[in-house]
Design a protein around this motif. Structure first.
Motif, PDB file in Angstrom:
ATOM      1  N   LYS A  42     -23.970  -5.795  -2.420  1.00 30.80           N
ATOM      2  CA  LYS A  42     -23.020  -5.301  -1.441  1.00 30.80           C
ATOM      3  C   LYS A  42     -22.007  -6.379  -1.102  1.00 30.80           C
ATOM      4  CE  LYS A  42     -26.232  -2.045   0.751  1.00 30.80           C
ATOM      5  NZ  LYS A  42     -26.893  -1.654   2.013  1.00 30.80           N
ATOM      6  N   TYR A  43     -20.820  -5.957  -0.751  1.00 28.45           N
ATOM      7  CA  TYR A  43     -19.794  -6.882  -0.304  1.00 28.45           C
ATOM      8  C   TYR A  43     -18.860  -6.128   0.622  1.00 28.45           C
ATOM      9  CZ  TYR A  43     -16.820  -4.530  -3.737  1.00 28.45           C
ATOM     10  OH  TYR A  43     -16.110  -3.584  -4.446  1.00 28.45           O
ATOM     11  N   GLU A  44     -18.073  -6.864   1.388  1.00 33.59           N
ATOM     12  CA  GLU A  44     -17.137  -6.220   2.296  1.00 33.59           C
ATOM     13  C   GLU A  44     -15.830  -6.993   2.343  1.00 33.59           C
ATOM     14  OE1 GLU A  44     -18.066  -6.322   6.466  1.00 33.59           O
ATOM     15  OE2 GLU A  44     -19.310  -8.125   6.259  1.00 33.59           O
ATOM     16  N   TYR A  45     -14.753  -6.254   2.582  1.00 34.21           N
ATOM     17  CA  TYR A  45     -13.448  -6.855   2.791  1.00 34.21           C
ATOM     18  C   TYR A  45     -13.248  -7.004   4.293  1.00 34.21           C
ATOM     19  CZ  TYR A  45     -12.618  -5.282  -2.036  1.00 34.21           C
ATOM     20  OH  TYR A  45     -12.687  -5.068  -3.387  1.00 34.21           O
ATOM     21  N   ARG A  46     -12.945  -8.213   4.712  1.00 34.40           N
ATOM     22  CA  ARG A  46     -12.786  -8.479   6.136  1.00 34.40           C
ATOM     23  C   ARG A  46     -11.339  -8.849   6.473  1.00 34.40           C
ATOM     24  NH1 ARG A  46     -17.881 -12.684   6.949  1.00 34.40           N
ATOM     25  NH2 ARG A  46     -19.554 -11.261   6.322  1.00 34.40           N
ATOM     26  N   GLY A  47     -10.908  -8.437   7.635  1.00 33.13           N
ATOM     27  CA  GLY A  47      -9.644  -8.907   8.185  1.00 33.13           C
ATOM     28  C   GLY A  47      -8.405  -8.511   7.416  1.00 33.13           C
ATOM     29  N   ILE A  48      -8.451  -7.372   6.698  1.00 27.37           N
ATOM     30  CA  ILE A  48      -7.262  -6.901   5.995  1.00 27.37           C
ATOM     31  C   ILE A  48      -6.972  -5.465   6.431  1.00 27.37           C
ATOM     32  CG2 ILE A  48      -7.611  -8.433   4.024  1.00 27.37           C
ATOM     33  CD1 ILE A  48      -8.666  -6.031   2.446  1.00 27.37           C
ATOM     34  N   SER A  49      -5.788  -4.975   6.091  1.00 27.26           N
ATOM     35  CA  SER A  49      -5.361  -3.654   6.532  1.00 27.26           C
ATOM     36  C   SER A  49      -5.957  -2.553   5.663  1.00 27.26           C
ATOM     37  CB  SER A  49      -3.838  -3.561   6.494  1.00 27.26           C
ATOM     38  OG  SER A  49      -3.375  -3.602   5.162  1.00 27.26           O
ATOM     39  N   HIS A  50      -5.893  -1.333   6.166  1.00 28.46           N
ATOM     40  CA  HIS A  50      -6.375  -0.190   5.377  1.00 28.46           C
ATOM     41  C   HIS A  50      -5.590  -0.031   4.066  1.00 28.46           C
ATOM     42  CE1 HIS A  50      -8.231   3.652   4.486  1.00 28.46           C
ATOM     43  NE2 HIS A  50      -7.025   4.185   4.335  1.00 28.46           N
ATOM     44  N   PRO A  51      -4.249  -0.137   4.092  1.00 27.71           N
ATOM     45  CA  PRO A  51      -3.510  -0.060   2.815  1.00 27.71           C
ATOM     46  C   PRO A  51      -3.937  -1.139   1.818  1.00 27.71           C
ATOM     47  CG  PRO A  51      -2.005   0.243   4.648  1.00 27.71           C
ATOM     48  CD  PRO A  51      -3.315  -0.169   5.243  1.00 27.71           C
ATOM     49  N   GLN A  52      -4.229  -2.344   2.304  1.00 26.39           N
ATOM     50  CA  GLN A  52      -4.679  -3.414   1.417  1.00 26.39           C
ATOM     51  C   GLN A  52      -6.044  -3.091   0.816  1.00 26.39           C
ATOM     52  OE1 GLN A  52      -4.299  -6.681   4.189  1.00 26.39           O
ATOM     53  NE2 GLN A  52      -2.358  -7.358   3.287  1.00 26.39           N
ATOM     54  N   LYS A  53      -6.935  -2.517   1.608  1.00 26.99           N
ATOM     55  CA  LYS A  53      -8.250  -2.115   1.091  1.00 26.99           C
ATOM     56  C   LYS A  53      -8.100  -1.028   0.026  1.00 26.99           C
ATOM     57  CE  LYS A  53     -11.004  -3.227   5.212  1.00 26.99           C
ATOM     58  NZ  LYS A  53     -11.892  -2.705   6.284  1.00 26.99           N
ATOM     59  N   THR A  54      -7.173  -0.114   0.259  1.00 23.08           N
ATOM     60  CA  THR A  54      -6.933   0.953  -0.710  1.00 23.08           C
ATOM     61  C   THR A  54      -6.432   0.391  -2.035  1.00 23.08           C
ATOM     62  OG1 THR A  54      -6.411   2.504   1.081  1.00 23.08           O
ATOM     63  CG2 THR A  54      -5.673   3.102  -1.141  1.00 23.08           C
ATOM     64  N   ILE A  55      -5.541  -0.590  -1.957  1.00 22.04           N
ATOM     65  CA  ILE A  55      -5.031  -1.241  -3.164  1.00 22.04           C
ATOM     66  C   ILE A  55      -6.165  -1.935  -3.916  1.00 22.04           C
ATOM     67  CG2 ILE A  55      -3.602  -3.162  -4.002  1.00 22.04           C
ATOM     68  CD1 ILE A  55      -1.555  -2.367  -1.848  1.00 22.04           C
ATOM     69  N   LEU A  56      -7.069  -2.566  -3.186  1.00 25.23           N
ATOM     70  CA  LEU A  56      -8.169  -3.289  -3.823  1.00 25.23           C
ATOM     71  C   LEU A  56      -9.114  -2.348  -4.567  1.00 25.23           C
ATOM     72  CD1 LEU A  56      -9.007  -5.997  -1.134  1.00 25.23           C
ATOM     73  CD2 LEU A  56      -7.995  -6.371  -3.394  1.00 25.23           C
ATOM     74  N   ILE A  57      -9.191  -1.092  -4.147  1.00 29.85           N
ATOM     75  CA  ILE A  57      -9.995  -0.113  -4.890  1.00 29.85           C
ATOM     76  C   ILE A  57      -9.406   0.069  -6.285  1.00 29.85           C
ATOM     77  CG2 ILE A  57     -10.676   2.308  -5.027  1.00 29.85           C
ATOM     78  CD1 ILE A  57     -10.795   2.322  -1.951  1.00 29.85           C
ATOM     79  N   SER A  58      -8.080   0.237  -6.353  1.00 28.95           N
ATOM     80  CA  SER A  58      -7.415   0.397  -7.654  1.00 28.95           C
ATOM     81  C   SER A  58      -7.498  -0.879  -8.479  1.00 28.95           C
ATOM     82  CB  SER A  58      -5.952   0.785  -7.452  1.00 28.95           C
ATOM     83  OG  SER A  58      -5.836   2.033  -6.814  1.00 28.95           O
ATOM     84  N   VAL A  59      -7.329  -2.023  -7.830  1.00 30.44           N
ATOM     85  CA  VAL A  59      -7.378  -3.310  -8.523  1.00 30.44           C
ATOM     86  C   VAL A  59      -8.774  -3.550  -9.095  1.00 30.44           C
ATOM     87  CG1 VAL A  59      -7.282  -5.821  -8.190  1.00 30.44           C
ATOM     88  CG2 VAL A  59      -5.483  -4.365  -7.229  1.00 30.44           C
ATOM     89  N   SER A  60      -9.809  -3.236  -8.328  1.00 31.01           N
ATOM     90  CA  SER A  60     -11.179  -3.468  -8.806  1.00 31.01           C
ATOM     91  C   SER A  60     -11.506  -2.568  -9.992  1.00 31.01           C
ATOM     92  CB  SER A  60     -12.189  -3.252  -7.673  1.00 31.01           C
ATOM     93  OG  SER A  60     -12.196  -1.913  -7.225  1.00 31.01           O
ATOM     94  N   ARG A  61     -11.064  -1.325  -9.945  1.00 31.59           N
ATOM     95  CA  ARG A  61     -11.309  -0.409 -11.073  1.00 31.59           C
ATOM     96  C   ARG A  61     -10.571  -0.872 -12.326  1.00 31.59           C
ATOM     97  NH1 ARG A  61     -10.656   5.290  -7.704  1.00 31.59           N
ATOM     98  NH2 ARG A  61     -12.739   5.289  -6.780  1.00 31.59           N
ATOM     99  N   PHE A  62      -9.340  -1.303 -12.142  1.00 34.32           N
ATOM    100  CA  PHE A  62      -8.558  -1.832 -13.260  1.00 34.32           C
ATOM    101  C   PHE A  62      -9.252  -3.049 -13.865  1.00 34.32           C
ATOM    102  CE2 PHE A  62      -5.316  -5.037 -14.485  1.00 34.32           C
ATOM    103  CZ  PHE A  62      -4.718  -4.376 -15.545  1.00 34.32           C
ATOM    104  N   SER A  63      -9.680  -3.964 -13.020  1.00 36.78           N
ATOM    105  CA  SER A  63     -10.308  -5.201 -13.493  1.00 36.78           C
ATOM    106  C   SER A  63     -11.648  -4.943 -14.168  1.00 36.78           C
ATOM    107  CB  SER A  63     -10.497  -6.170 -12.322  1.00 36.78           C
ATOM    108  OG  SER A  63      -9.255  -6.533 -11.764  1.00 36.78           O
TER     109      SER A  63
END
Length: 253
Positions: free
Chosen positions: A1-22
């Protein structure tokens, strides 16, 4: 498990796409580094965990964008291993820049973000002179953020990276292109398996090992990476980490 801390909802949404791409690239990284420790999804996830742990334990205040850049780099920095281990840092950045959809996710949010992520990716390798980076780009302390990421990447060295049951199954197959035993790869596997824990206990990076000598090459590499960023840490008023090795061997320290 891991969590994103201290970032905005749009940034978290982008990281979903970035993680899938990576993940689509990291899945095939073993094709060029088949004998060596994992640089897959587990490596990225552990870096995200350590970003949270290190910044908290060291009391480093990072902005929303700075933290987002660190998280994005955790996913993207090793995707170049799919083509070649050296220079995978620049290959990783090139793959990112060539993918218009992913690149636009960053530029649509902030014009500087793509360049910031690229800098962190390229400078995570010790072959890159991190002092060549500008101290700041806009409000982002890009040189400091890159230094933090280089340190965290170098700290991902415990036995979780090289599970002993896996080594038991593949050790006889760790051979080079000539069919002879890949002694360097075997040494890396044994060195990582020997490291039980790594903890951030300010001002120390505390490493617990079974035998200090077995992991010395890996620990020396971490010390070298700390030395490469120590002036940047000092210039920003941040304690330079000191490696502390604790041994389970009786009478050893």
């Amino acid at each position: 498990k891991y969590e994103y801390r201290g970032i905005s909802h749009p940034q978290k949404t982008i990281l979903i796409s970035v993680s899938r791409f990576s993940e689509s690239f990291l899945r095939f990284a073993p094709r060029t580094i088949r004998n060596y420790p994992s640089h897959g999804v587990d490596h990225s996830v552990n870096i995200i965990r350590m970003i949270n742990d290190f910044t908290e334990k060291w009391g480093i205040r990072v902005s929303r964008n700075e933290r987002f850049i660190l998280y994005a780099a955790a996913w993207l920095h090793d995707i170049g291993c799919v083509k070649n281990r050296s220079p995978h840092n620049t290959i990783s950045a090139s793959i990112l820049l060539r993918n218009e959809n992913i690149a636009n996710l960053f530029t649509d949010l902030d014009n500087d973000l793509l360049a910031d992520v690229q800098d962190v990716i390229e400078s995570h390798s010790s072959t890159y002179n991190i002092d060549d980076l500008p101290p700041k780009r806009g409000a982002v302390r890009i040189r400091l953020i890159s230094a933090i990421f280089r340190l965290i990447d170098a700290c991902e060295i415990t036995n979780f990276k090289c599970p002993a049951p896996v080594f038991a199954e593949i050790k006889d197959d760790l051979k080079d292109e000539h069919g002879t035993v890949d002694k360097e790869a075997v040494q890396f596997w044994k060195g990582h398996m020997n490291i039980k824990y790594l903890e951030f206990v300010k001002p120390h990076i505390r490493i617990t090992v079974n035998s200090p000598s077995m992991s010395m090459k890996i620990i020396k590499r971490l010390v070298k990476e700390i030395e490469s960023v120590q002036e940047i840490f000092s210039a920003n008023g941040i304690n330079v980490p000191v490696v502390q090795v604790r041994s389970r061997e009786p009478g050893s320290d």
